[in-house]
Write a protein that holds these residues in place. Structure first.
Motif, PDB file in Angstrom:
ATOM      1  N   GLN A 404       1.881  -6.772  -3.895  1.00 13.96           N
ATOM      2  CA  GLN A 404       3.276  -6.322  -3.923  1.00 13.96           C
ATOM      3  C   GLN A 404       3.649  -5.718  -5.276  1.00 13.96           C
ATOM      4  N   LYS A 405       3.299  -6.383  -6.356  1.00  8.65           N
ATOM      5  CA  LYS A 405       3.649  -5.902  -7.690  1.00  8.65           C
ATOM      6  C   LYS A 405       3.019  -4.540  -7.964  1.00  8.65           C
ATOM      7  N   GLU A 406       1.758  -4.391  -7.595  1.00 14.64           N
ATOM      8  CA  GLU A 406       1.061  -3.122  -7.840  1.00 14.64           C
ATOM      9  C   GLU A 406       1.656  -2.003  -6.986  1.00 14.64           C
ATOM     10  N   ILE A 407       2.016  -2.303  -5.748  1.00 14.02           N
ATOM     11  CA  ILE A 407       2.559  -1.275  -4.851  1.00 14.02           C
ATOM     12  C   ILE A 407       3.946  -0.834  -5.322  1.00 14.02           C
ATOM     13  N   GLU A 408       4.763  -1.780  -5.735  1.00 17.24           N
ATOM     14  CA  GLU A 408       6.124  -1.441  -6.153  1.00 17.24           C
ATOM     15  C   GLU A 408       6.179  -0.689  -7.474  1.00 17.24           C
ATOM     16  N   ALA A 409       5.049  -0.578  -8.162  1.00 18.18           N
ATOM     17  CA  ALA A 409       5.012   0.211  -9.400  1.00 18.18           C
ATOM     18  C   ALA A 409       5.051   1.710  -9.124  1.00 18.18           C
ATOM     19  N   PHE A 410       4.810   2.108  -7.865  1.00 24.19           N
ATOM     20  CA  PHE A 410       4.799   3.530  -7.505  1.00 24.19           C
ATOM     21  C   PHE A 410       6.104   3.921  -6.807  1.00 24.19           C
ATOM     22  N   ASP A 411       6.517   5.161  -7.029  1.00 24.00           N
ATOM     23  CA  ASP A 411       7.749   5.679  -6.424  1.00 24.00           C
ATOM     24  C   ASP A 411       7.521   6.204  -5.015  1.00 24.00           C
ATOM     25  N   ALA A 412       6.306   6.599  -4.705  1.00 25.85           N
ATOM     26  CA  ALA A 412       5.954   7.104  -3.372  1.00 25.85           C
ATOM     27  C   ALA A 412       4.444   6.988  -3.215  1.00 25.85           C
ATOM     28  N   ALA A 413       3.975   7.176  -1.967  1.00 26.93           N
ATOM     29  CA  ALA A 413       2.536   7.029  -1.737  1.00 26.93           C
ATOM     30  C   ALA A 413       2.082   7.834  -0.532  1.00 26.93           C
ATOM     31  N   ILE A 414       0.865   8.373  -0.655  1.00 27.85           N
ATOM     32  CA  ILE A 414       0.128   8.896   0.490  1.00 27.85           C
ATOM     33  C   ILE A 414      -0.848   7.793   0.875  1.00 27.85           C
ATOM     34  N   LEU A 415      -0.683   7.241   2.075  1.00 29.41           N
ATOM     35  CA  LEU A 415      -1.546   6.150   2.526  1.00 29.41           C
ATOM     36  C   LEU A 415      -2.608   6.726   3.461  1.00 29.41           C
ATOM     37  N   LEU A 416      -3.840   6.737   2.989  1.00 27.40           N
ATOM     38  CA  LEU A 416      -4.960   7.289   3.753  1.00 27.40           C
ATOM     39  C   LEU A 416      -5.658   6.159   4.510  1.00 27.40           C
ATOM     40  N   ILE A 417      -5.688   6.266   5.832  1.00 22.12           N
ATOM     41  CA  ILE A 417      -6.280   5.219   6.680  1.00 22.12           C
ATOM     42  C   ILE A 417      -7.485   5.800   7.415  1.00 22.12           C
ATOM     43  N   ARG A 418      -8.555   5.023   7.461  1.00 25.19           N
ATOM     44  CA  ARG A 418      -9.770   5.466   8.150  1.00 25.19           C
ATOM     45  C   ARG A 418     -10.258   4.386   9.112  1.00 25.19           C
ATOM     46  N   ASN A 419     -10.933   4.818  10.140  1.00 19.29           N
ATOM     47  CA  ASN A 419     -11.579   3.907  11.091  1.00 19.29           C
ATOM     48  C   ASN A 419     -12.332   2.822  10.307  1.00 19.29           C
ATOM     49  N   PRO A 420     -12.002   1.535  10.509  1.00 18.23           N
ATOM     50  CA  PRO A 420     -12.632   0.485   9.697  1.00 18.23           C
ATOM     51  C   PRO A 420     -14.145   0.414   9.850  1.00 18.23           C
ATOM     52  N   TYR A 421     -14.651   0.753  11.033  1.00 14.06           N
ATOM     53  CA  TYR A 421     -16.106   0.730  11.211  1.00 14.06           C
ATOM     54  C   TYR A 421     -16.776   1.737  10.277  1.00 14.06           C
ATOM     55  N   LYS A 422     -16.156   2.907  10.145  1.00 14.20           N
ATOM     56  CA  LYS A 422     -16.713   3.947   9.257  1.00 14.20           C
ATOM     57  C   LYS A 422     -16.427   3.623   7.790  1.00 14.20           C
ATOM     58  N   ALA A 423     -15.219   3.132   7.518  1.00 13.83           N
ATOM     59  CA  ALA A 423     -14.837   2.836   6.137  1.00 13.83           C
ATOM     60  C   ALA A 423     -15.698   1.727   5.535  1.00 13.83           C
ATOM     61  N   LEU A 424     -15.949   0.682   6.311  1.00 15.88           N
ATOM     62  CA  LEU A 424     -16.771  -0.422   5.814  1.00 15.88           C
ATOM     63  C   LEU A 424     -18.189   0.044   5.494  1.00 15.88           C
ATOM     64  N   LEU A 465      -1.085  -3.037   5.878  1.00 16.40           N
ATOM     65  CA  LEU A 465       0.128  -3.816   6.136  1.00 16.40           C
ATOM     66  C   LEU A 465       0.971  -3.970   4.868  1.00 16.40           C
ATOM     67  N   ASP A 466       0.318  -4.202   3.726  1.00 18.24           N
ATOM     68  CA  ASP A 466       1.049  -4.358   2.465  1.00 18.24           C
ATOM     69  C   ASP A 466       1.745  -3.070   2.047  1.00 18.24           C
ATOM     70  N   TRP A 467       1.054  -1.936   2.189  1.00 17.55           N
ATOM     71  CA  TRP A 467       1.669  -0.675   1.790  1.00 17.55           C
ATOM     72  C   TRP A 467       2.825  -0.310   2.717  1.00 17.55           C
ATOM     73  N   LEU A 468       2.700  -0.624   3.988  1.00 24.47           N
ATOM     74  CA  LEU A 468       3.806  -0.362   4.909  1.00 24.47           C
ATOM     75  C   LEU A 468       5.003  -1.270   4.600  1.00 24.47           C
ATOM     76  N   LYS A 469       4.728  -2.471   4.133  1.00 21.76           N
ATOM     77  CA  LYS A 469       5.788  -3.437   3.867  1.00 21.76           C
ATOM     78  C   LYS A 469       6.468  -3.210   2.518  1.00 21.76           C
ATOM     79  N   PHE A 470       5.676  -2.954   1.461  1.00 24.38           N
ATOM     80  CA  PHE A 470       6.243  -2.897   0.107  1.00 24.38           C
ATOM     81  C   PHE A 470       6.388  -1.476  -0.444  1.00 24.38           C
ATOM     82  N   GLY A 471       5.762  -0.495   0.186  1.00 24.16           N
ATOM     83  CA  GLY A 471       5.839   0.877  -0.317  1.00 24.16           C
ATOM     84  C   GLY A 471       7.236   1.459  -0.170  1.00 24.16           C
ATOM     85  N   LYS A 472       7.678   2.241  -1.164  1.00 22.50           N
ATOM     86  CA  LYS A 472       9.035   2.801  -1.164  1.00 22.50           C
ATOM     87  C   LYS A 472       9.149   4.042  -0.277  1.00 22.50           C
TER      88      LYS A 472
END
Length: 564
Positions: A404-424, A465-472
């Motif tokens: 939460q603290k790290e996310i709230e340090a930013f004014d905006a964000a591009i959240l890049l999401i990838r298929n977890p099977y490929k990302a892992l 989930l954290d970025w969706l919850k705490f991101g501005k």
């Protein structure tokens, strides 16, 4: 005897200066004896050694001697070998008493000198240095592909990369930058202006500040490697204003794909369009964006000089992308004024963050920063990597943080999401094989992979989930959508960054999208590394993330995330 030895030790403990004096005299005497032995008692050379077989590097064979100021050949006969042995002493002899004449069999500086000279001779065989040239970031002297390495760049590496792609010239700049091209479009300047050592090869010159050390590659007669391989883009309708869309045209009665591609490559254009007996060259622009492909049957007119290739028609063009780099989007710099807001480029590790940074830098012309410091990425050209993430000089900041603290340090964000099977799998490859390398087979089969999935799979879900919850102000971009429709998705990303970008620049990015930050795919696993238990666990995480996205009126995860 023991009493005498004790007195001897006590004497030197009381008089340490005398002890060290005695030691120096002893070592000096030994050195004189060693040097003297190099001038006497040289063994004879047999008749067989005096006439070695052709191509066998033994005594009497031609070897290059760095000390020969005439740049001729040394060691032409056994007499010269013996004279070298007399000069350099017994270390020049092998275990059998014969002089060493094999490259790499010498010791110390002598070995390095010989090896360096031979390497230079090999470089001269493949490339000829032609001078120092002016370069400009707005108008490059060599306009083919380019790559940077601020740690390991060498003359040979640059030449080799340009040669592999079939270019005629290779140029080095700023000690770490390599440019390729088919012609030099700049003025020659004084040799003194190319004054920077190569980062990976001290003593070799790699240009200077806005100055290129240029080599002509000896490939003119190697027709099989003329311009590397062109990329087929498809069949497209003739643009409305042909002369503006594709400004260079040549009539080719004996048309072939190679002829048109070679012609456009020589003219330094990234697109070659075949239209029956006419060849057109140009750039992807809003007049000819290459977004609406036609049925290839509309272009199915055989080439007059190639029986099995299609060369298009006057109304429908067959288009190839040449090896010429589109330089309209290659200029990059830091922000001219400190940014008032911090924008994150957030992603789970392995979700394509480095690739997204590459695209953003090309699209905006500004460097991206990082919450971390990765020296290997800095060496590959991400110059914002060294800036503190709060410096305000970069257009956005890479981060994998999810607190939460790290996310709230930013004014905006591009959240890049990838298929977890490929990302892992991508992150596992990076962890054990580097940014574009691969994990070894033993890592996949060993305990590392199950442990990795157990620790990282939950993080994939909590990160989003954290970025969706705490991101501005969060813009969600799916990696798969970015690959599938780069023009639209990159436009969305650039819009959040607040940079006005022309469409032509985005089209340029589209043609350079891969960069040097993509794994080749040549070492794909021949089996699915995910067990049934792993799949059940990951599928549950996917459903959780999908529900969170839809709960915020966003598009859910792409369909190909599951089922497996």
């Amino acid at each position: 005897m023991a009493k005498l030895w004790f007195k001897f030790q006590r004497y030197f403990r009381r008089k340490p200066v005398r002890f060290f004096t005695f030691l120096v005299l002893y070592l000096t005497a030994g050195s004189l004896v060693f040097l003297h032995s190099g001038f006497v008692g040289q063994p004879a050379v047999s008749q067989n050694q005096a006439n070695p077989a052709v191509g066998v590097p033994v005594e009497g064979a031609e070897l290059t001697f760095l000390g020969d100021l005439n740049l001729g050949r040394g060691f032409r006969d056994t007499g010269e070998v013996s004279s070298i042995a007399r000069r350099y002493g017994p270390w020049f002899k092998g275990k059998d008493g014969n002089e060493r004449a094999k490259l790499g069999d010498y010791g110390g500086a002598w070995s390095r000198a010989l090896k360096g000279r031979v390497v230079r001779e090999k470089e001269e065989e493949r490339a000829k240095y032609i001078g120092c040239y002016l370069d400009d970031t707005q108008s490059r002297a060599l306009r083919g592909v380019s790559f940077f390495d601020y740690k390991k760049m060498t003359v040979f590496r640059c030449q080799d990369n340009c040669a592999e792609r079939g270019y005629l010239y290779a140029g080095l700049e700023f000690g770490a930058e390599c440019y390729c091209g088919h012609k030099i479009q700049a003025a020659n300047v004084s040799e003194a202006e190319c004054d920077m050592d190569c980062k990976g090869e001290r003593g070799s010159v790699c240009g200077g500040a806005n100055r290129l050390s240029v080599y002509r590659l000896q490939l003119a007669q190697e027709s099989a490697r003329r311009y590397g391989s062109a990329v087929f883009r498809g069949c497209f309708r003739r643009p409305d204003n042909l002369s503006l869309a594709l400004p260079v045209t040549a009539a080719m009665p004996n048309m072939s794909v190679d002829k048109c591609v070679d012609f456009c490559t020589e003219k330094e254009y990234p697109l070659a369009a075949l239209a029956g007996t006419a060849c057109h060259c140009g750039f992807p622009t809003t007049r000819f964006p290459l977004h609406e492909r036609e049925d290839e049957q509309l272009c199915a007119q055989k080439c007059s000089a190639e029986e099995f290739e299609s060369c298009g028609t006057p109304s429908y063009f067959i288009v190839y992308q040449t090896q010429v780099q589109d330089n309209r989007c290659m200029d990059r710099r830091f922000l001219p004024a400190k940014s008032k807001q911090l924008i994150a480029l957030a992603s789970f590790p392995g979700a394509g963050n480095t690739w997204a940074r590459h695209l953003i830098e090309l699209a905006t012309g500004f460097y991206t920063g990082s919450y971390y410091f990765d020296g290997s990425l800095y060496n590959k050209g991400f110059k914002g990597e060294r800036d503190h993430w709060r410096s305000g000089r970069t257009i956005c900041i890479k981060t994998h943080e999810s607190g939460q603290k790290e996310i709230e340090a930013f004014d905006a964000a591009i959240l890049l999401i990838r298929n977890p099977y490929k990302a892992l799998m991508a992150e596992f490859n990076r962890k054990y094989g580097g940014h574009i390398g691969f994990a070894a087979h033993a890592h996949w089969k060993g305990k590392e992979w199950p442990e990795f999935v157990r620790n990282y799979a939950p993080w994939w879900a909590t990160h989003t989930l954290d970025w969706l919850k705490f991101g501005k102000k969060v813009l969600v971009v799916h990696f798969e959508d970015l690959k599938r429709d780069l023009f639209v998705q990159l436009g969305r990303m650039v819009g959040l960054l607040g940079v006005a970008v022309r469409e032509d620049r985005l089209l340029c990015v589209e043609s350079q999208k891969d960069g040097n930050f993509k794994r080749s795919g040549l070492r794909k696993l021949e089996y699915d590394p995910y067990t049934a238990d792993m799949q059940r666990t990951i599928s549950a995480y996917i459903k959780t993330v999908d529900a969170a996205l839809r709960g915020r009126n966003l598009t859910g995860v792409p369909d190909d995330y599951y089922p497996r």
